[in-house]
Every structure is written in C-alpha cells, then in structure tokens.
Design a protein around this motif. Structure first.
Motif, PDB file in Angstrom:
ATOM      1  N   PRO A 114     114.195   0.939 -76.339  1.00 22.93           N
ATOM      2  CA  PRO A 114     113.488   0.474 -77.538  1.00 22.93           C
ATOM      3  C   PRO A 114     112.541  -0.680 -77.226  1.00 22.93           C
ATOM      4  CG  PRO A 114     115.719  -0.404 -77.496  1.00 22.93           C
ATOM      5  CD  PRO A 114     115.614   0.542 -76.323  1.00 22.93           C
ATOM      6  N   ASP A 115     111.685  -0.955 -78.174  1.00 17.73           N
ATOM      7  CA  ASP A 115     110.771  -2.102 -78.126  1.00 17.73           C
ATOM      8  C   ASP A 115     109.696  -1.913 -77.060  1.00 17.73           C
ATOM      9  OD1 ASP A 115     112.329  -3.319 -80.141  1.00 17.73           O
ATOM     10  OD2 ASP A 115     113.700  -4.127 -78.624  1.00 17.73           O
ATOM     11  N   GLU A 116     108.851  -2.924 -76.921  1.00 16.80           N
ATOM     12  CA  GLU A 116     107.744  -2.863 -75.975  1.00 16.80           C
ATOM     13  C   GLU A 116     108.233  -3.137 -74.565  1.00 16.80           C
ATOM     14  OE1 GLU A 116     103.269  -4.804 -75.408  1.00 16.80           O
ATOM     15  OE2 GLU A 116     104.434  -5.136 -77.241  1.00 16.80           O
ATOM     16  N   ASP A 117     107.650  -2.460 -73.603  1.00 21.69           N
ATOM     17  CA  ASP A 117     108.054  -2.601 -72.204  1.00 21.69           C
ATOM     18  C   ASP A 117     107.722  -4.013 -71.709  1.00 21.69           C
ATOM     19  OD1 ASP A 117     108.609  -2.357 -69.526  1.00 21.69           O
ATOM     20  OD2 ASP A 117     107.399  -0.561 -69.213  1.00 21.69           O
ATOM     21  N   PRO A 118     108.739  -4.787 -71.288  1.00 22.85           N
ATOM     22  CA  PRO A 118     108.483  -6.149 -70.815  1.00 22.85           C
ATOM     23  C   PRO A 118     107.867  -6.203 -69.421  1.00 22.85           C
ATOM     24  CG  PRO A 118     110.810  -5.641 -70.580  1.00 22.85           C
ATOM     25  CD  PRO A 118     110.181  -4.467 -71.269  1.00 22.85           C
ATOM     26  N   ALA A 119     107.787  -5.071 -68.719  1.00 16.70           N
ATOM     27  CA  ALA A 119     107.292  -5.074 -67.340  1.00 16.70           C
ATOM     28  C   ALA A 119     105.864  -5.599 -67.246  1.00 16.70           C
ATOM     29  CB  ALA A 119     107.372  -3.674 -66.741  1.00 16.70           C
ATOM     30  N   TYR A 120     105.095  -5.457 -68.330  1.00 17.54           N
ATOM     31  CA  TYR A 120     103.673  -5.805 -68.286  1.00 17.54           C
ATOM     32  C   TYR A 120     103.399  -7.251 -68.692  1.00 17.54           C
ATOM     33  CZ  TYR A 120     103.015  -0.843 -67.632  1.00 17.54           C
ATOM     34  OH  TYR A 120     103.076   0.440 -67.121  1.00 17.54           O
ATOM     35  N   THR A 121     104.443  -7.987 -69.011  1.00 15.82           N
ATOM     36  CA  THR A 121     104.268  -9.379 -69.412  1.00 15.82           C
ATOM     37  C   THR A 121     103.947 -10.242 -68.187  1.00 15.82           C
ATOM     38  OG1 THR A 121     105.847  -9.092 -71.228  1.00 15.82           O
ATOM     39  CG2 THR A 121     105.373 -11.350 -70.524  1.00 15.82           C
ATOM     40  N   GLY A 122     102.893 -11.037 -68.301  1.00 14.81           N
ATOM     41  CA  GLY A 122     102.589 -11.996 -67.252  1.00 14.81           C
ATOM     42  C   GLY A 122     101.768 -11.471 -66.095  1.00 14.81           C
TER      43      GLY A 122
ATOM     44  N   PRO B 100      98.035  -9.110 -65.124  1.00 10.92           N
ATOM     45  CA  PRO B 100      96.814  -8.574 -65.741  1.00 10.92           C
ATOM     46  C   PRO B 100      96.995  -7.106 -66.109  1.00 10.92           C
ATOM     47  CG  PRO B 100      96.487  -9.001 -63.391  1.00 10.92           C
ATOM     48  CD  PRO B 100      97.801  -9.606 -63.755  1.00 10.92           C
ATOM     49  N   PHE B 101      96.718  -6.779 -67.369  1.00 14.53           N
ATOM     50  CA  PHE B 101      97.119  -5.478 -67.894  1.00 14.53           C
ATOM     51  C   PHE B 101      96.422  -4.317 -67.195  1.00 14.53           C
ATOM     52  CE2 PHE B 101      96.753  -2.085 -71.172  1.00 14.53           C
ATOM     53  CZ  PHE B 101      98.096  -1.776 -71.246  1.00 14.53           C
ATOM     54  N   ARG B 102      95.103  -4.384 -67.042  1.00 11.61           N
ATOM     55  CA  ARG B 102      94.384  -3.271 -66.402  1.00 11.61           C
ATOM     56  C   ARG B 102      94.875  -3.063 -64.974  1.00 11.61           C
ATOM     57  NH1 ARG B 102      88.160  -4.076 -66.509  1.00 11.61           N
ATOM     58  NH2 ARG B 102      88.870  -6.028 -65.542  1.00 11.61           N
ATOM     59  N   ALA B 103      95.054  -4.157 -64.262  1.00 11.37           N
ATOM     60  CA  ALA B 103      95.531  -4.056 -62.886  1.00 11.37           C
ATOM     61  C   ALA B 103      96.960  -3.512 -62.841  1.00 11.37           C
ATOM     62  CB  ALA B 103      95.457  -5.419 -62.208  1.00 11.37           C
ATOM     63  N   ALA B 104      97.781  -3.891 -63.824  1.00  7.51           N
ATOM     64  CA  ALA B 104      99.166  -3.415 -63.863  1.00  7.51           C
ATOM     65  C   ALA B 104      99.226  -1.917 -64.141  1.00  7.51           C
ATOM     66  CB  ALA B 104      99.957  -4.179 -64.909  1.00  7.51           C
ATOM     67  N   LEU B 105      98.356  -1.429 -65.034  1.00  8.43           N
ATOM     68  CA  LEU B 105      98.326   0.010 -65.290  1.00  8.43           C
ATOM     69  C   LEU B 105      97.899   0.777 -64.047  1.00  8.43           C
ATOM     70  CD1 LEU B 105      96.740   0.482 -68.837  1.00  8.43           C
ATOM     71  CD2 LEU B 105      99.094   0.949 -68.149  1.00  8.43           C
TER      72      LEU B 105
ATOM     73  N   LEU C 276     102.814  -5.311 -58.285  1.00  6.54           N
ATOM     74  CA  LEU C 276     101.989  -6.511 -58.210  1.00  6.54           C
ATOM     75  C   LEU C 276     102.854  -7.748 -57.982  1.00  6.54           C
ATOM     76  CD1 LEU C 276      99.342  -5.905 -61.035  1.00  6.54           C
ATOM     77  CD2 LEU C 276      98.890  -6.061 -58.581  1.00  6.54           C
ATOM     78  N   ARG C 277     103.967  -7.834 -58.685  1.00  6.75           N
ATOM     79  CA  ARG C 277     104.844  -9.005 -58.503  1.00  6.75           C
ATOM     80  C   ARG C 277     105.430  -9.039 -57.087  1.00  6.75           C
ATOM     81  NH1 ARG C 277     106.434  -7.226 -63.711  1.00  6.75           N
ATOM     82  NH2 ARG C 277     105.671  -8.609 -65.348  1.00  6.75           N
ATOM     83  N   GLU C 278     105.715  -7.873 -56.552  1.00  2.00           N
ATOM     84  CA  GLU C 278     106.251  -7.801 -55.197  1.00  2.00           C
ATOM     85  C   GLU C 278     105.191  -8.169 -54.165  1.00  2.00           C
ATOM     86  OE1 GLU C 278     107.885  -4.370 -52.117  1.00  2.00           O
ATOM     87  OE2 GLU C 278     107.800  -3.958 -54.271  1.00  2.00           O
ATOM     88  N   GLY C 279     103.968  -7.691 -54.371  1.00  2.00           N
ATOM     89  CA  GLY C 279     102.849  -8.046 -53.511  1.00  2.00           C
ATOM     90  C   GLY C 279     103.027  -7.662 -52.057  1.00  2.00           C
ATOM     91  N   SER C 280     103.466  -6.449 -51.803  1.00  2.00           N
ATOM     92  CA  SER C 280     103.739  -6.020 -50.432  1.00  2.00           C
ATOM     93  C   SER C 280     102.445  -5.861 -49.633  1.00  2.00           C
ATOM     94  CB  SER C 280     104.477  -4.680 -50.439  1.00  2.00           C
ATOM     95  OG  SER C 280     103.614  -3.634 -50.858  1.00  2.00           O
ATOM     96  N   PRO C 281     102.523  -5.962 -48.295  1.00  2.00           N
ATOM     97  CA  PRO C 281     101.339  -5.705 -47.467  1.00  2.00           C
ATOM     98  C   PRO C 281     100.740  -4.323 -47.706  1.00  2.00           C
ATOM     99  CG  PRO C 281     103.055  -6.761 -46.163  1.00  2.00           C
ATOM    100  CD  PRO C 281     103.671  -6.426 -47.485  1.00  2.00           C
TER     101      PRO C 281
ATOM    102  N   GLN D 284      89.503  -5.714 -57.870  1.00  2.00           N
ATOM    103  CA  GLN D 284      89.233  -7.113 -57.550  1.00  2.00           C
ATOM    104  C   GLN D 284      90.137  -8.041 -58.357  1.00  2.00           C
ATOM    105  OE1 GLN D 284      85.039  -6.935 -58.443  1.00  2.00           O
ATOM    106  NE2 GLN D 284      84.458  -6.835 -56.276  1.00  2.00           N
ATOM    107  N   GLU D 285      90.377  -7.693 -59.622  1.00  2.00           N
ATOM    108  CA  GLU D 285      91.283  -8.479 -60.458  1.00  2.00           C
ATOM    109  C   GLU D 285      92.703  -8.453 -59.888  1.00  2.00           C
ATOM    110  OE1 GLU D 285      92.202  -8.874 -65.227  1.00  2.00           O
ATOM    111  OE2 GLU D 285      92.098  -6.848 -64.362  1.00  2.00           O
ATOM    112  N   ALA D 286      93.137  -7.277 -59.429  1.00  2.00           N
ATOM    113  CA  ALA D 286      94.475  -7.159 -58.847  1.00  2.00           C
ATOM    114  C   ALA D 286      94.607  -8.012 -57.591  1.00  2.00           C
ATOM    115  CB  ALA D 286      94.770  -5.694 -58.524  1.00  2.00           C
ATOM    116  N   LEU D 287      93.591  -7.962 -56.730  1.00  2.00           N
ATOM    117  CA  LEU D 287      93.640  -8.736 -55.494  1.00  2.00           C
ATOM    118  C   LEU D 287      93.612 -10.233 -55.789  1.00  2.00           C
ATOM    119  CD1 LEU D 287      93.754  -8.608 -52.423  1.00  2.00           C
ATOM    120  CD2 LEU D 287      91.245  -8.532 -52.409  1.00  2.00           C
TER     121      LEU D 287
END
Length: 226
Positions: free
Chosen positions: A157-165, A167-172, A179-184, A215-218
């Motif tokens: 239920p409710d909105e997915d918290p994964a996208y909090t914090g 950048p939305f376009r980069a997260a999609l 992105l949070r993990e930031g692996s090589p 570029q936003e993701a990087l």
C-alpha cells in the motif's frame, strides 16, 4: 541435475522467496529447478509459449527428479494460470516492452511478488509498478554482455518510498536503490550512456532529454556516494 546459472539469473534466484512460483518464458526450466533445489519455493510452474522452448522445459523437468514439485505448462504469459494460484513470478531475458505487456494483460492472475530481468532499460517497468500498486523493494545490476538490471517488485500500500531523496527522472531510468549503492558498474553504465548520447543530442530530440537524465544521475552519484 543442478543447472549452472549465469550472474543475472543467480541474482534473480537470490530475490525469489515464495511458496508457489511461476517462471514465465522459462526456456530450459533451469531457473525453476534451481529455485526448488535452493529451497526458495516449495512448488514451481514453468510457462513456455513456443514448441521448441516448451520441449526444452519438459525435458529438463523430466530429468530433474522434481516431478512432484515442478510443472511445465504451455501458454502466453499468465494465461495458463488460475487467479491466486501463485504468489510469485519471474520473467527474464525479455525486452521491457514484452514484460510490461505481459504484466498489463495478467489481470487478477498477477501475484504479489515479481522478479524481473529485462534486456533493456527498465524505466517503463518502474513506471508500471508505480501506477499498479507495486513497490520496488530490491534491485541488482549484473555484468554480462551489457549491464543487466534485476528488479523485485512487491504489491504494497501507499506510495513507494524507494524514490524519496533521489532525483526522480534518474531513479526511473537507473533505479533508486542502484543510485544509492553507486556501484562501479552503474557508473560505467551511465558513462557509456553519456558517450553514446552526446553526439545525438540536439534541442527537441529525445536524446537530449536522455543525456540530461544521465548527466543528472552522474552528478547525484558524485555528490552522494563515496
């Protein structure tokens, strides 16, 4: 018989935990066999549409010694299933458009958990999940011929918290957990996108928006990960 899986399918295996699981487009049924042998499900159904892969699945199932726990059915997507029959499903090695189409046609046969490994950008899968009551609960990015994304979705239920914090376009496009993990591997994947898109970008072109997202993701990775 204990089939060897490549890195992407090993990642799929690790994200499955179910009572009854269905693998759609199972080919040789190697993934369901490994799921059962690893104790990650008590029963598996392998679904195949075309005669050749269906024959492969039937042969593997017969040789596995798991006849009481593994069933092979012919059909398209979730069509051979009954509503509520499975509580988890996987689809691997398909294009994102194919996967989303199968999900959209599934109706009340969709289970509460999905583990998906598309062969191209999973952005439309993430968009489908957000509009269909599924949360993105885990992601992996695995090396191979290219960087293979693996996603686990759970109906919650409710909105997915994964996208909090993030950048939305980069997260999609690239995945909020990734992105949070930031692996090589993710950094290399984004860098390759930037190199590929830069000569194609021009005002009004889709490539320009894609380049801006990369570029936003990087930039976010540079400012938020070690």
């Amino acid at each position: 018989m204990n089939p060897v899986l490549d890195a992407r399918l090993e990642a799929v295996l690790e994200l499955i935990e179910a009572d009854v699981h269905v693998d759609i487009g199972s080919d040789h049924a190697h993934l369901p066999i490994r799921i059962l042998r690893a104790g990650r499900a008590s029963r598996c159904i392998a679904v195949e549409l075309n005669p050749g892969p269906l024959a492969h699945s039937l042969r593997s199932a017969a040789r596995s010694g798991l006849a009481e726990h593994l069933e092979v059915r012919q059909g398209n997507g979730f069509d051979p299933l009954n509503p509520g029959e499975v509580d988890s499903a996987s689809m691997t090695g398909m294009g994102t458009g194919t996967i989303v189409g199968i999900l959209q046609r599934a109706g009340d046969k969709l289970p509460a958990a999905l583990v998906l490994q598309p062969n191209d950008s999973p952005r439309s899968i993430r968009q489908w999940a957000r509009s269909s009551g599924y949360h993105l609960t885990a992601e992996r990015l695995m090396p191979g011929y290219w960087a293979y994304p693996v996603l686990r979705l759970d109906r919650l239920p409710d909105e997915d918290p994964a996208y909090t914090g993030v950048p939305f376009r980069a997260a999609l496009r690239y995945g909020p957990h990734l992105l949070r993990e930031g692996s090589p591997l993710l950094r290399r994947h984004i860098g390759e996108d930037i190199v590929r898109l830069t000569p194609l970008a021009a005002p009004g072109r889709n490539a320009q928006a894609e380049l801006a997202t990369a570029q936003e993701a990087l930039a976010w990775l540079d400012g938020n990960t070690p």
